[in-house]
Design a protein around this motif. Structure first.
Motif, PDB file in Angstrom:
ATOM      1  N   LEU A   1       0.830  -1.208   0.000  1.00 21.89           N
ATOM      2  CA  LEU A   1       0.000   0.000   0.000  1.00 21.89           C
ATOM      3  C   LEU A   1       0.862   1.255   0.000  1.00 21.89           C
ATOM      4  O   LEU A   1       0.548   2.226  -0.700  1.00 21.89           O
ATOM      5  CB  LEU A   1      -0.922  -0.003   1.224  1.00 21.89           C
ATOM      6  CG  LEU A   1      -1.847   1.214   1.365  1.00 21.89           C
ATOM      7  CD1 LEU A   1      -2.769   1.331   0.169  1.00 21.89           C
ATOM      8  CD2 LEU A   1      -2.636   1.140   2.662  1.00 21.89           C
ATOM      9  N   ASN A   2       1.946   1.236   0.755  1.00 16.12           N
ATOM     10  CA  ASN A   2       2.826   2.413   0.789  1.00 16.12           C
ATOM     11  C   ASN A   2       3.413   2.695  -0.585  1.00 16.12           C
ATOM     12  O   ASN A   2       3.487   3.849  -1.028  1.00 16.12           O
ATOM     13  CB  ASN A   2       3.935   2.194   1.812  1.00 16.12           C
ATOM     14  CG  ASN A   2       3.421   2.204   3.237  1.00 16.12           C
ATOM     15  OD1 ASN A   2       2.377   2.786   3.509  1.00 16.12           O
ATOM     16  ND2 ASN A   2       4.154   1.562   4.142  1.00 16.12           N
ATOM     17  N   THR A   3       3.846   1.610  -1.241  1.00 16.69           N
ATOM     18  CA  THR A   3       4.405   1.791  -2.590  1.00 16.69           C
ATOM     19  C   THR A   3       3.336   2.311  -3.552  1.00 16.69           C
ATOM     20  O   THR A   3       3.602   3.182  -4.388  1.00 16.69           O
ATOM     21  CB  THR A   3       4.970   0.466  -3.105  1.00 16.69           C
ATOM     22  OG1 THR A   3       5.964  -0.009  -2.191  1.00 16.69           O
ATOM     23  CG2 THR A   3       5.591   0.633  -4.481  1.00 16.69           C
ATOM     24  N   ALA A   4       2.128   1.780  -3.449  1.00  9.79           N
ATOM     25  CA  ALA A   4       1.042   2.221  -4.337  1.00  9.79           C
ATOM     26  C   ALA A   4       0.735   3.697  -4.126  1.00  9.79           C
ATOM     27  O   ALA A   4       0.553   4.459  -5.083  1.00  9.79           O
ATOM     28  CB  ALA A   4      -0.206   1.372  -4.090  1.00  9.79           C
ATOM     29  N   VAL A   5       0.678   4.131  -2.873  1.00  8.99           N
ATOM     30  CA  VAL A   5       0.396   5.546  -2.591  1.00  8.99           C
ATOM     31  C   VAL A   5       1.508   6.427  -3.131  1.00  8.99           C
ATOM     32  O   VAL A   5       1.257   7.493  -3.722  1.00  8.99           O
ATOM     33  CB  VAL A   5       0.214   5.750  -1.075  1.00  8.99           C
ATOM     34  CG1 VAL A   5       0.138   7.241  -0.755  1.00  8.99           C
ATOM     35  CG2 VAL A   5      -1.036   5.037  -0.587  1.00  8.99           C
ATOM     36  N   ARG A   6       2.755   5.982  -2.953  1.00 11.95           N
ATOM     37  CA  ARG A   6       3.893   6.780  -3.433  1.00 11.95           C
ATOM     38  C   ARG A   6       3.875   6.913  -4.954  1.00 11.95           C
ATOM     39  O   ARG A   6       4.074   8.000  -5.508  1.00 11.95           O
ATOM     40  CB  ARG A   6       5.197   6.143  -2.966  1.00 11.95           C
ATOM     41  CG  ARG A   6       6.431   6.962  -3.357  1.00 11.95           C
ATOM     42  CD  ARG A   6       7.701   6.372  -2.779  1.00 11.95           C
ATOM     43  NE  ARG A   6       7.976   5.044  -3.297  1.00 11.95           N
ATOM     44  CZ  ARG A   6       7.874   3.916  -2.596  1.00 11.95           C
ATOM     45  NH1 ARG A   6       7.472   3.961  -1.325  1.00 11.95           N
ATOM     46  NH2 ARG A   6       8.126   2.745  -3.143  1.00 11.95           N
ATOM     47  N   GLU A   7       3.613   5.796  -5.630  1.00 11.88           N
ATOM     48  CA  GLU A   7       3.607   5.843  -7.094  1.00 11.88           C
ATOM     49  C   GLU A   7       2.411   6.629  -7.623  1.00 11.88           C
ATOM     50  O   GLU A   7       2.528   7.387  -8.600  1.00 11.88           O
ATOM     51  CB  GLU A   7       3.620   4.420  -7.656  1.00 11.88           C
ATOM     52  CG  GLU A   7       4.909   3.668  -7.378  1.00 11.88           C
ATOM     53  CD  GLU A   7       5.065   2.457  -8.257  1.00 11.88           C
ATOM     54  OE1 GLU A   7       4.270   2.315  -9.203  1.00 11.88           O
ATOM     55  OE2 GLU A   7       5.995   1.673  -8.023  1.00 11.88           O
ATOM     56  N   LEU A   8       1.259   6.450  -6.990  1.00 13.96           N
ATOM     57  CA  LEU A   8       0.099   7.231  -7.415  1.00 13.96           C
ATOM     58  C   LEU A   8       0.344   8.727  -7.238  1.00 13.96           C
ATOM     59  O   LEU A   8      -0.050   9.543  -8.081  1.00 13.96           O
ATOM     60  CB  LEU A   8      -1.135   6.809  -6.620  1.00 13.96           C
ATOM     61  CG  LEU A   8      -1.842   5.528  -7.067  1.00 13.96           C
ATOM     62  CD1 LEU A   8      -2.955   5.168  -6.092  1.00 13.96           C
ATOM     63  CD2 LEU A   8      -2.404   5.680  -8.478  1.00 13.96           C
ATOM     64  N   SER A   9       1.015   9.098  -6.155  1.00 10.18           N
ATOM     65  CA  SER A   9       1.333  10.507  -5.922  1.00 10.18           C
ATOM     66  C   SER A   9       2.282  11.033  -6.996  1.00 10.18           C
ATOM     67  O   SER A   9       2.121  12.151  -7.500  1.00 10.18           O
ATOM     68  CB  SER A   9       1.950  10.689  -4.532  1.00 10.18           C
ATOM     69  OG  SER A   9       1.050  10.274  -3.526  1.00 10.18           O
ATOM     70  N   THR A  10       3.267  10.209  -7.365  1.00  7.97           N
ATOM     71  CA  THR A  10       4.234  10.636  -8.379  1.00  7.97           C
ATOM     72  C   THR A  10       3.562  10.827  -9.734  1.00  7.97           C
ATOM     73  O   THR A  10       3.761  11.844 -10.410  1.00  7.97           O
ATOM     74  CB  THR A  10       5.364   9.605  -8.496  1.00  7.97           C
ATOM     75  OG1 THR A  10       5.978   9.432  -7.214  1.00  7.97           O
ATOM     76  CG2 THR A  10       6.406  10.054  -9.509  1.00  7.97           C
ATOM     77  N   TRP A  11       2.737   9.848 -10.121  1.00  2.68           N
ATOM     78  CA  TRP A  11       2.070   9.960 -11.419  1.00  2.68           C
ATOM     79  C   TRP A  11       1.031  11.085 -11.410  1.00  2.68           C
ATOM     80  O   TRP A  11       0.850  11.765 -12.414  1.00  2.68           O
ATOM     81  CB  TRP A  11       1.410   8.627 -11.772  1.00  2.68           C
ATOM     82  CG  TRP A  11       2.404   7.568 -12.155  1.00  2.68           C
ATOM     83  CD1 TRP A  11       3.290   6.948 -11.336  1.00  2.68           C
ATOM     84  CD2 TRP A  11       2.605   7.032 -13.457  1.00  2.68           C
ATOM     85  NE1 TRP A  11       4.037   6.047 -12.038  1.00  2.68           N
ATOM     86  CE2 TRP A  11       3.642   6.068 -13.350  1.00  2.68           C
ATOM     87  CE3 TRP A  11       2.024   7.244 -14.686  1.00  2.68           C
ATOM     88  CZ2 TRP A  11       4.093   5.340 -14.433  1.00  2.68           C
ATOM     89  CZ3 TRP A  11       2.469   6.506 -15.779  1.00  2.68           C
ATOM     90  CH2 TRP A  11       3.501   5.576 -15.657  1.00  2.68           C
TER      91      TRP A  11
END
Length: 375
Positions: free
Chosen positions: A141-151
């Motif tokens: 979940l942390n990785t998903a939130v980080r990547e979603l924020s970047t994109w």
């Protein structure tokens, strides 16, 4: 045709070789950006080694190439390039032997392009597919939130740039509409001045000619000659005005040098006209000369139509840093029941557009006085 293609075509039409050179510059810049992305994502293959073996397998590097190359043509097919670049990211994640690195640079640039120039439907679809793909493939979940924020940040930057571009285009359209409205008003005022002046002189001469046709044939002949001259002059000015519509800036406009001819036409109508000039003449902008000429033309038209005057005087006063243009007649003066017609309003608007100011009212010795001062 996409909005970006329309913009580029308009740039080429408007700027000629400069617009073409700009497009070539964009292509070289895109190729340079693609090479930079490819190098950045390929660097781990050059500076690191796998724990086993002499080097990284070539098949592990191919997804890096697939994620980077679409950057070169993202302006033309932003959504397709985003899809290809995202596929490269997915294939890289499936590679068993590859450096541990994110290869997001190419897809993020393509996402920016989608937000900047794609249609609303494509933008929404791209966001939805990207978010769904991340949620399905990323376990943390942390990785998903980080990547979603970047994109999302890349998309937001593209959307902000698009909004700024649309605001700038809207401002340009508004400025063009205002310029067109001002041009229509100017042409309408020109037609009013030209036709009003010519018709006033022609009506006066026609009435005089008809009244004296039998008693003074020579004078009647001069009156009808004056009608012909006024009509030809009006036709010439109308052709000039229409010519300015076809080729703006090329058709010659009346200047201060044309005032003597204007006053000669007034004299043919039976009104004593005099041109006086004080101070040394100096060059003034064409806009000022045209405004001064039209002021005199409209003021004299009002004299012929309303004043019942026998004489009119035009004075050019060349003051230090200013030009004052005054028209004085010896007629009955202003009618207190009249608050000013379209003629005086048009004079004020034209003079103001040329950077001057207008005053009008009773003349000290009787009659009416109109004065414009150009700074």
């Amino acid at each position: 045709m996409r909005a970006e293609d329309v913009r580029r075509a308009a740039t080429v039409r408007r700027c000629g070789w400069l617009g073409w050179a700009t497009m070539r510059h964009d292509r070289w810049r895109d190729l340079g950006l693609t090479a930079l992305v490819l190098f950045a994502q390929s660097a781990p293959f050059l500076v690191t080694r796998p724990s086993e073996g002499a080097g990284w397998p070539m098949v592990s590097w191919l997804p890096v190439v697939l994620s980077a190359l679409p950057v070169a043509v993202r302006r033309r097919w932003p959504a397709s390039c985003l899809l290809l670049s995202a596929i490269g990211v997915g294939l890289y994640g499936l590679a068993e032997t590859a450096p541990a690195q994110p290869i997001w640079y190419g897809p993020l640039i393509c996402m920016y392009a989608v937000a900047y120039q794609s249609t609303r439907v494509i933008r929404i679809a791209s966001l939805a597919v990207t978010a769904l793909g991340m949620l399905l493939t990323i376990g943390s979940l942390n990785t998903a939130v980080r990547e979603l924020s970047t994109w999302s940040a890349a998309y937001a930057l593209g959307a902000l740039t698009r909004a700024r571009r649309e605001t700038a285009l809207a401002a340009e359209r508004q400025a063009a509409e205002l310029a067109a409205a001002r041009e229509r008003a100017r042409i309408a005022q020109d037609l009013h001045d030209i036709l009003g002046h010519a018709f006033s002189l022609m009506v006066v001469q026609a009435e005089a000619g008809a009244a004296i046709a039998r008693t003074d044939p020579d004078r009647a002949e001069r009156a009808f000659d004056a009608i012909s001259t006024a009509g030809r002059d009006a036709m010439t000015q109308l052709r000039t005005t229409v010519g300015a519509l076809r080729e703006p800036g090329r058709a010659p406009q009346p200047t201060l040098a044309d005032l003597p001819e204007l006053l000669r036409q007034v004299e043919d109508a039976g009104l004593a006209a005099r041109l006086a000039e004080h101070g040394p003449r100096r060059p003034v902008p064409a806009q000022v000369q045209l405004a001064a000429y039209r002021l005199v033309q409209e003021a004299i038209t009002n004299v012929v139509k309303h004043a019942g005057a026998t004489s009119v005087e035009v004075v050019l006063d060349w003051r230090p840093g200013e030009l004052a243009v005054t028209v004085i007649d010896d007629g009955r003066g202003p009618d207190p029941r009249r608050t000013g017609g379209h003629g005086l309003t048009g004079i004020a608007e034209r003079v103001a557009a040329a950077g001057g100011r207008v005053a009008h009212g009773p003349a000290p010795a009787g009659g009416f006085r109109v004065e414009a001062v150009f700074g």
